[in-house]
Scaffold this motif. Structure first.
Motif, mmCIF file in Angstrom:
data_model
loop_
_atom_site.group_PDB
_atom_site.id
_atom_site.type_symbol
_atom_site.label_atom_id
_atom_site.label_comp_id
_atom_site.label_asym_id
_atom_site.label_seq_id
_atom_site.Cartn_x
_atom_site.Cartn_y
_atom_site.Cartn_z
ATOM 1 N N UNK A 85 0.862 -1.180 0.000
ATOM 2 C CA UNK A 85 0.000 0.000 0.000
ATOM 3 C C UNK A 85 0.893 1.223 0.000
ATOM 4 N N UNK A 86 0.305 2.403 0.149
ATOM 5 C CA UNK A 86 1.072 3.636 -0.012
ATOM 6 C C UNK A 86 2.197 3.756 1.019
ATOM 7 N N UNK A 87 2.035 3.129 2.212
ATOM 8 C CA UNK A 87 3.043 3.273 3.259
ATOM 9 C C UNK A 87 4.190 2.273 3.132
ATOM 10 N N UNK A 88 3.984 1.191 2.384
ATOM 11 C CA UNK A 88 5.071 0.244 2.245
ATOM 12 C C UNK A 88 4.600 -1.159 1.899
ATOM 13 N N UNK A 89 5.563 -2.070 1.858
ATOM 14 C CA UNK A 89 5.301 -3.473 1.559
ATOM 15 C C UNK A 89 4.591 -4.128 2.739
#
Length: 360
Positions: free
Chosen positions: A204-208
């Motif tokens: 997602x936008x924050x990371x894996x």
């Protein structure tokens, strides 16, 4: 989204594909010759062995664990890291024209056998090509709704003539209604190929968020938990994190990377996140134990709880749960299978030794 364990084609079909050097089966299975101790791609140009002298395996690592050596002519370990040309051409065509509808007749006109395509997608994406295509279009609709596109326009742009049909398909794929999609967090996924078999990566936008082997038994439960407990809408797609992990995994398996830098997002309990953080501190090429991690966390009696949290790790290789072994030095369990765990530890140990030798 249903993730299933890959099933090999019928034995007779694999024999035929091997004898005819059928490139449509690239990445679907590997042939291992008992009399030579070598394993190959189905399309290898070397002289074909007698069928009774051949074993078939779904993944290259299974061949290695059975004691076979990689063929120097067809280089099956390299082949394990790429999709066959005919699949790559199709994926490029889908990217170029995402709204195109692909009938079996159109696939045949492009030289693609629909049955082979279905089999390849079922093994590597755990869904058929048409299901993947439909989910991909719905994922694009999800992105549009997140950016303010009306549900009517999203349905029309996705090829649905009926708004009710679009709503039903959307909710079946993402476990939420289109009306709630604007407040959901898209979790994009893609298939990655590795020398140890296909993996699925989700970010997602924050990371894996997830990186797992596709045949991991717990994968379906993990994906359902991300959807139901954490509100993710799962869809095929790409983002910078997925591109980054693909490149870093390639360097890792080549022995060129010892520490991942891709951003991570780890939904879970406070204790689980503590354990995962401790796993990240185990140095490359070294191992630890459940007891040692429990002591490190100030909870020396929590070895079993550490083991459970370790088993719930969703980020294989990146959060290195493969570096945790039993107190007696045994490999103990591993979600991706002990042969893969042994492979990863050998890879890291060999790369570390080479680095140390070059340093002197």
């Amino acid at each position: 989204m249903n993730i299933q364990t890959a099933v090999l084609p019928p034995h007779a079909e694999m024999v035929r594909a091997m004898l005819e050097r059928d490139t449509a089966y690239e990445g679907v299975f590997f042939t291992a010759v008992k009399t030579t101790g070598i394993f190959c791609r189905p399309s290898c140009t070397a002289r074909k062995p007698k069928p009774e002298n051949v074993e078939f395996f779904a993944h290259a690592d299974e061949c290695l664990c059975a004691g076979y050596r990689a063929c120097l002519r067809c280089k099956p370990l390299d082949a394990a890291a790429v999709a066959p040309d005919w699949v790559q051409r199709l994926l490029s065509a889908v990217d170029a024209d995402p709204e195109r509808r692909w009938s079996d007749a159109q696939l045949l006109a492009e030289g693609i056998e629909p049955l082979n395509l279905r089999r390849w997608f079922k093994q590597h994406f755990s869904m058929t090509f048409h299901a993947w295509l439909r989910t991909r279009r719905l994922g694009m609709a999800l992105g549009g709704i997140k950016q303010g596109t009306s549900i009517d326009h999203a349905a029309f742009d996705s090829g649905y003539e009926s708004l009710s049909g679009f709503r039903d398909a959307f909710q079946k794929s993402f476990h939420i209604t289109p009306g709630r999609a604007a407040n959901s967090e898209p979790l994009l996924f893609t298939r990655l190929t590795t020398p140890l078999g296909p993996m699925i990566a989700m970010a997602e936008r924050r990371g894996l968020v997830l990186l797992e082997f596709l045949d991991r038994p717990a994968l379906t439960r993990e994906v359902e938990a991300l959807q139901n407990r954490y509100g993710y809408a799962v869809a095929p797609g790409h983002n910078a994190h997925l591109q980054q992990i693909e490149a870093q995994l390639a360097d890792y398996f080549a022995g060129k990377l010892s520490e991942f830098s891709v951003p991570l997002h780890l939904p879970g309990s406070a204790f689980a996140r503590e354990v995962w953080a401790a796993l990240l501190q185990i140095p490359y090429g070294q191992t630890s134990t459940y007891g040692a991690i429990a002591a490190q966390l100030g909870k020396p009696g929590a070895s079993r709880a550490v083991g459970l949290a370790n088993g719930h790790n969703r980020l294989s290789i990146v959060v290195p749960c493969h570096r945790v072994i039993g107190a007696d030095g045994s490999l103990t369990g591993y979600g991706g299978g002990q042969p893969r765990k042994a492979f990863l530890l050998r890879l890291e140990n060999a790369a570390l030794q080479l680095t140390q030798q070059l340093a002197f």
